[in-house]
Design a protein around this motif. Structure first.
Motif, PDB file in Angstrom:
ATOM      1  N   VAL A   4       0.854  -1.179   0.000  1.00 41.69           N
ATOM      2  CA  VAL A   4       0.000   0.000   0.000  1.00 41.69           C
ATOM      3  C   VAL A   4       0.890   1.227   0.000  1.00 41.69           C
ATOM      4  O   VAL A   4       1.638   1.447   0.943  1.00 41.69           O
ATOM      5  CB  VAL A   4      -0.919   0.009   1.228  1.00 41.69           C
ATOM      6  N   MET A   6      -0.239   4.474  -0.483  1.00 41.07           N
ATOM      7  CA  MET A   6      -0.903   5.695  -0.039  1.00 41.07           C
ATOM      8  C   MET A   6      -2.053   5.313   0.865  1.00 41.07           C
ATOM      9  O   MET A   6      -2.892   4.524   0.486  1.00 41.07           O
ATOM     10  CB  MET A   6      -1.459   6.488  -1.240  1.00 41.07           C
ATOM     11  N   PRO A 231      -1.558  14.719  -1.307  1.00 43.64           N
ATOM     12  CA  PRO A 231      -1.437  13.745  -2.399  1.00 43.64           C
ATOM     13  C   PRO A 231      -2.445  14.084  -3.504  1.00 43.64           C
ATOM     14  O   PRO A 231      -3.558  13.562  -3.535  1.00 43.64           O
ATOM     15  CB  PRO A 231      -1.765  12.417  -1.715  1.00 43.64           C
ATOM     16  N   HIS A 233      -2.869  13.418  -6.526  1.00 40.68           N
ATOM     17  CA  HIS A 233      -3.397  12.411  -7.448  1.00 40.68           C
ATOM     18  C   HIS A 233      -4.554  11.627  -6.835  1.00 40.68           C
ATOM     19  O   HIS A 233      -5.273  10.930  -7.546  1.00 40.68           O
ATOM     20  CB  HIS A 233      -2.290  11.441  -7.881  1.00 40.68           C
ATOM     21  N   LEU A 234      -4.775  11.746  -5.515  1.00 38.32           N
ATOM     22  CA  LEU A 234      -5.890  11.068  -4.873  1.00 38.32           C
ATOM     23  C   LEU A 234      -7.062  12.010  -4.576  1.00 38.32           C
ATOM     24  O   LEU A 234      -8.012  11.625  -3.905  1.00 38.32           O
ATOM     25  CB  LEU A 234      -5.427  10.393  -3.584  1.00 38.32           C
ATOM     26  N   SER A 638     -11.600  -0.773  -6.913  1.00 41.64           N
ATOM     27  CA  SER A 638     -10.984   0.524  -7.198  1.00 41.64           C
ATOM     28  C   SER A 638      -9.525   0.486  -6.775  1.00 41.64           C
ATOM     29  O   SER A 638      -9.204   0.099  -5.651  1.00 41.64           O
ATOM     30  CB  SER A 638     -11.717   1.637  -6.446  1.00 41.64           C
ATOM     31  N   ASN A 639      -8.635   0.887  -7.680  1.00 44.91           N
ATOM     32  CA  ASN A 639      -7.197   0.915  -7.395  1.00 44.91           C
ATOM     33  C   ASN A 639      -6.626   2.204  -7.967  1.00 44.91           C
ATOM     34  O   ASN A 639      -6.731   2.463  -9.166  1.00 44.91           O
ATOM     35  CB  ASN A 639      -6.499  -0.297  -8.017  1.00 44.91           C
ATOM     36  N   ASP A 640      -6.042   3.020  -7.098  1.00 46.15           N
ATOM     37  CA  ASP A 640      -5.519   4.322  -7.515  1.00 46.15           C
ATOM     38  C   ASP A 640      -6.610   5.139  -8.205  1.00 46.15           C
ATOM     39  O   ASP A 640      -6.384   5.784  -9.228  1.00 46.15           O
ATOM     40  CB  ASP A 640      -4.306   4.147  -8.430  1.00 46.15           C
ATOM     41  N   SER A 641      -7.819   5.068  -7.649  1.00 46.61           N
ATOM     42  CA  SER A 641      -9.002   5.825  -8.074  1.00 46.61           C
ATOM     43  C   SER A 641      -9.671   5.282  -9.332  1.00 46.61           C
ATOM     44  O   SER A 641     -10.713   5.801  -9.738  1.00 46.61           O
ATOM     45  CB  SER A 641      -8.670   7.317  -8.290  1.00 46.61           C
ATOM     46  N   PRO A 655      -6.440   2.387  -0.914  1.00 43.97           N
ATOM     47  CA  PRO A 655      -6.682   3.177  -2.134  1.00 43.97           C
ATOM     48  C   PRO A 655      -5.746   2.820  -3.272  1.00 43.97           C
ATOM     49  O   PRO A 655      -6.105   2.985  -4.436  1.00 43.97           O
ATOM     50  CB  PRO A 655      -6.484   4.625  -1.676  1.00 43.97           C
ATOM     51  N   ILE A 656      -4.528   2.352  -2.964  1.00 43.74           N
ATOM     52  CA  ILE A 656      -3.584   1.932  -3.998  1.00 43.74           C
ATOM     53  C   ILE A 656      -2.909   0.649  -3.525  1.00 43.74           C
ATOM     54  O   ILE A 656      -2.512   0.533  -2.367  1.00 43.74           O
ATOM     55  CB  ILE A 656      -2.502   2.995  -4.255  1.00 43.74           C
ATOM     56  N   ASN A 658      -0.430  -2.958  -5.045  1.00 44.58           N
ATOM     57  CA  ASN A 658       0.162  -3.791  -6.082  1.00 44.58           C
ATOM     58  C   ASN A 658      -0.598  -5.103  -6.143  1.00 44.58           C
ATOM     59  O   ASN A 658      -1.196  -5.549  -5.161  1.00 44.58           O
ATOM     60  CB  ASN A 658       1.634  -4.082  -5.782  1.00 44.58           C
TER      61      ASN A 658
END
Length: 665
Positions: A4, A6, A231, A233-234, A638-641, A655-656, A658
């Motif tokens: 994770v 973020m 952040p 980007h989120l 949902s992954n990285d929005s 939220p993010i 791998n």
């Protein structure tokens, strides 16, 4: 492994999205979603009504601007009550806060500004009730208020919710709001001495509300967002029609709204056309007896699509209400047919809606309704519809006009014209007759029709079908009308659903479906819709085609024909668009009316849209049913929005993250 990068705790510094769930105090023309909600505040207000002249003077706009936030959705409705009881005891369920609550997007903050109309309308107060709240309870204020807040807490888990309480309301309303909000731990902002004109906040009153809200929240936010402290980007985007992985209960809520509406508008009754009296004894049917008229026709091709959509909804949800809707109307048509056949045989004029089932004159009269009846027959196996099925299919197979090579055709608007619409109006019934009877000749004929239509109408460089093809033309114009392309891909789905796996033409049809899906996916608008003319983004966004594509792409994923990772997000975004087209009454908006054939762009671009266009209702039910299956059978997350589809269930709400296929969460 799970990395994770973020965490949710870092999101607090981002620009917040705010949604408003309100009544007339929070409306303003051009800023309310859906646009069909009734308003009090307009861009050109009458001075005697209010001195508020621009949106910047509204309380909510001032609060949002002064705190550096952004508006997500303002779903306010003039005259709305929290309960289902409105003025003069009228049923206000369609406009109530409870009905509109699910449609607030994905905000960080929700301001609920209500209870004013409940107070003014004299809504029954009811008893405090926090469990086992039934439908009838919602006509009283206290249980309706509790039901609203409970559902909001469940739905908007990480959202700050505040309740604005107007001044000068009935004491029992004041006390109830504060007690119920306390139960759910929702802060109440008690407004005081608000200046009003005609009972509504003036410019001064709006400023007072904004000041009191800001004071309660601790004043306007300070500090500037930058790349070091936030952040970026989120940050939550302000999606216009929603985004993310849907919840099955939300999808069904939209479908249920549609079902309730169409059930009320399509009575399954006979009446005397002269007196209007109900005819319940079938032995008393005469040439003057007709189907009771509602908003939609029970025997039209559009309603054949609706029957199929409702049956799909039953299979996806198990809710008998959908099956009963269809069986009640199918059975009525089957029961009355023998009586009308005798009258019609005597050369007497009968109701045109009934004439379609006795003596179909076109594929539009026969195909869609017949196919829905075959599906119902296969589901129930009671053989009660077989007489109508045989009559319809006999017309399609033996009487419909054809080109010399056997392709279904028409003689309008030109001689020997192919309509892309006719793929759906005829071919699925032929294919399903194969499933009903087990006779391969029907499968062969259905496959042949698909291929022969494609030979003339498929435009490979576009990955789309043309709407019309005229035999006498040396050049063939290609206008890629949205709904007609919907009928084409829906036909391929219907045929592939029943065509045997070893049929010699199956691979060719499958290849065509995949190419069409790719062509459509490339043209999806960023709000989830498709355009009226698919490749012309200057034409309007249209809901019925969008619903058909949503169904077909989701269905093809669920059947294993298309890759979920590629097409799952497309279908999901399509559903958000479809759901946004269904208003609070259950009507489907942004639907193109019936459309003939043209060979210029203006003809298509200026076709009107109307909620009475029957073409939207079945596709919405069909789309919702298949999205429910998609959510159950596939693995969206949902992954990285962004919406992603995975090969296995991903058990994380980070939220993010791998991911690889061997990871065990």
């Amino acid at each position: 492994m799970l990395l994770v990068v973020m965490t949710a705790s870092l999101l607090s510094a981002q620009t917040k999205l705010v949604s408003i769930l309100g009544d007339s105090y929070s409306t303003y023309e051009g800023y309310v979603t859906p646009s069909t909600n009734e308003l009090w505040y307009y861009a050109k207000n009458v001075p005697q009504k209010t001195d508020v002249q621009n949106v910047g003077q509204t309380w909510w706009h001032q609060v949002i601007k002064e705190n550096g936030w952004r508006l997500c959705i303002n779903n306010s409705y003039s005259g709305a009550t929290i309960s289902y009881t409105g003025y003069d005891g009228n049923d206000y369920s369609a406009r109530s806060f409870n009905t509109r609550m699910p449609d607030l997007g994905q905000p960080d903050i929700i301001f609920v500004f209500g209870a004013t109309n409940d107070s003014w309308a004299g809504t029954p107060i009811g008893e405090y009730k926090y469990e086992n709240i039934g439908y009838g309870d919602l006509y009283s204020f206290r249980p309706a208020m509790a039901y609203l807040l409970q559902r909001m807490k469940d739905r908007y888990v990480n959202t700050e919710i505040y309740f604005l309480l107007n001044d000068d309301l009935r004491d029992e309303i004041d006390e109830s709001v504060k007690e119920i909000c306390k139960h759910y731990n929702i802060p109440v902002i008690e407004l005081e001495k608000i200046d009003k004109i005609s009972g509504h906040p003036s410019v001064k009153g709006m400023r007072q509300i904004a000041d009191q809200v800001n004071t309660f929240l601790g004043g306007a936010a300070t500090g500037q967002i930058n790349d070091n402290n936030t952040p970026l980007h989120l940050m939550k985007p302000a999606y216009r029609v929603g985004y993310g992985v849907s919840k099955t209960e939300d999808v069904k809520s939209v479908m249920d709204r549609v079902l309730r509406y169409i059930d009320s508008e399509t009575p399954a009754q006979l009446v005397d056309k002269n007196t209007g009296e109900v005819v319940s004894d079938l032995k008393k049917i005469t040439a003057d007896t007709q189907l009771k008229q509602g908003a939609f026709r029970l025997t039209s091709y559009e309603w054949g699509v609706t029957y199929s959509g409702a049956l799909a909804a039953y299979e996806a949800t198990g809710d008998e209400a959908y099956r009963n809707y269809v069986s009640t109307r199918h059975q009525l048509l089957a029961d009355i047919a023998p009586y009308y056949q005798k009258i019609y045989a005597k050369n007497k004029t009968i109701d045109s809606n009934i004439r379609r089932i006795i003596d179909p004159h076109a594929l539009d009269d026969a195909g869609a309704v017949c196919c829905s009846m075959i599906k119902a027959e296969l589901l129930s196996k009671n053989n009660k519809l077989r007489g109508l099925i045989d009559n319809y299919s006999n017309y399609i197979i033996n009487k419909e006009y054809r080109l010399p090579d056997g392709t279904f055709a028409r003689i309008r608007p030109q001689n020997n014209t192919l309509w892309l619409d006719d793929m759906f109006m005829g071919i699925p019934t032929v294919a399903y007759m194969g499933k009903l009877t087990g006779e391969t000749k029907y499968y062969d004929e259905a496959a042949r029709q698909v291929i022969q239509f494609a030979q003339r109408m498929w435009v490979p460089e576009k990955g789309l079908f043309r709407h019309g093809w005229v035999e006498s033309m040396e050049e063939h114009p290609a206008f890629h009308w949205g709904r007609a392309n919907g009928w084409a891909i829906l036909t391929m789905c219907e045929v592939l659903d029943v065509l045997p796996q070893d049929h010699p033409q199956r691979a060719e049809i499958m290849k065509l479906l995949k190419a069409h899906a790719a062509g459509l996916a490339r043209l999806q608008h960023h709000d989830g819709f498709w355009h009226q003319l698919l490749d012309r983004d200057d034409t309007y966004l249209e809901a019925s085609a969008t619903a058909i594509y949503t169904y077909c792409l989701a269905h093809a994923v669920n059947q294993g024909w298309l890759d979920a990772k590629v097409y799952g997000p497309v279908a999901q975004l399509g559903w958000h668009a479809v759901a946004s087209s269904v208003n609070q009454k259950g009507q489907v908006e942004q639907v193109c009316v019936g459309t003939g054939m043209g060979f210029d762009p203006s003809f298509y671009a200026y076709r009107p849209c109307h909620v009475m266009a029957a073409h939207g209702y079945g596709p919405v039910l069909w789309a919702g049913a298949e999205i429910i299956k998609l959510l159950k059978q596939q693995h969206p997350k949902s992954n990285d929005s962004a919406v992603m589809y995975y090969d296995q269930e991903v058990k994380t709400d980070a939220p993010i993250f791998n991911y690889n296929a061997t990871t065990k969460f």
